[in-house]
Design a protein around this motif. Sequence first.
Motif: not given
Length: 369
Positions: A54-62, A278-288
């Motif tokens: 949850x907090x990761x989604x609120x962080x500024x992404x790289x 940006x996190x759902x696609x760029x991070x979670x779905x990408x890694x999965x």
Amino acid sequence: MTDIILVTVTALVGLGTVIFLILNFSRRRTMASASHELQNVAKRMKCSADSSPDRMKQCSPPRHLETEELPCSSGDGPSASGLASSKRETHPNAYKEDKDEKKNFKHGVFKKISRKNGEINQLSKQKIKVMLSELKLDQRGSGDVVKARLKNHFKNQLLGEAGMETTCTQRRYDYICVIDFEATCDEPSPPDYLQEIIEFPVVLLNTHTLEIEESFTHFCKPVINPKLSDFCKVLTSITQAQVDHADTFPVVLNKVKEWMDSKGLGTTHTFAVAADGPWDMNYFLNIQCELSEIPFPEYAKRWVNLSKAFSNFYKTHRMNLLSMLTTLELSFKGRQHRGIDDAKNIARIAIQLLQDGCDLQVNESLQQD
């Protein structure tokens, strides 16, 4: 003759020194800039590594995950991306149409809109709410929200009177598919911890009726970390039994595609995917997809980042889901951090944006190395 040669040599040496100093200065600035950039990336990466989902989604992404504002999807055809193809981008005379659009801004109606905006800027929040009430429009929201709502009402009214298209008369997509994944997590999170998607919800928003038409959700069985942490179970309210009896991610992803096809998305109807950042696609779905060794779905390579659209439209700073709801003076409905409930609340924000005249369009794309 000797003096001429000596002067020439001296001049060449001086010129060489100047060139050397310029090149050395430029190299140092480039190195300093690169070093500064790496430090910023490292700080942001540390933020994501040390945070809960949850907090990761609120962080500024790289920075390599941040993207610039993008125009409407150019579309790769229904079978490729499922996104609506904008007439302006796919038209053979796209460049000519762009020039025509610029000419349209010379139309007298835009001077009227500018004057009206100036008048509204001088009004207090209370006065704006009184005007919204008289117009039978929603009065909820912060000062920035109600001001944008009133401005867009008069903008659409003036454009309509001038016989021009407005966001109310023409929607960019027939449907918006709101997605908000839930993934395995722990607190504190180990540096090498790989998060796997455990809930895949999709909320189908009809942009013409401005209603949630249907929703789809499936749990996914994690493979690398099959046992959910206590932290994860409390945060998401997802139980061990629910993921134990679920299909693996590739099977669920295929079910999502079949569900989308059954709704005519990408064939009969145009659509775009949306998320709250940006996190759902760029991070979670990408890694999965990498973990499952399957291709990244085409329809999710470009999407509507609603947090970005929200801040651009209402002229606010970038916000997370709860902050956007608070700014609209809406309360969260359901269970926070449960994927399907988060997605439904994100859809409520999308509905409010559309009602207020926002032209929701693709503004984020997958960043791959």
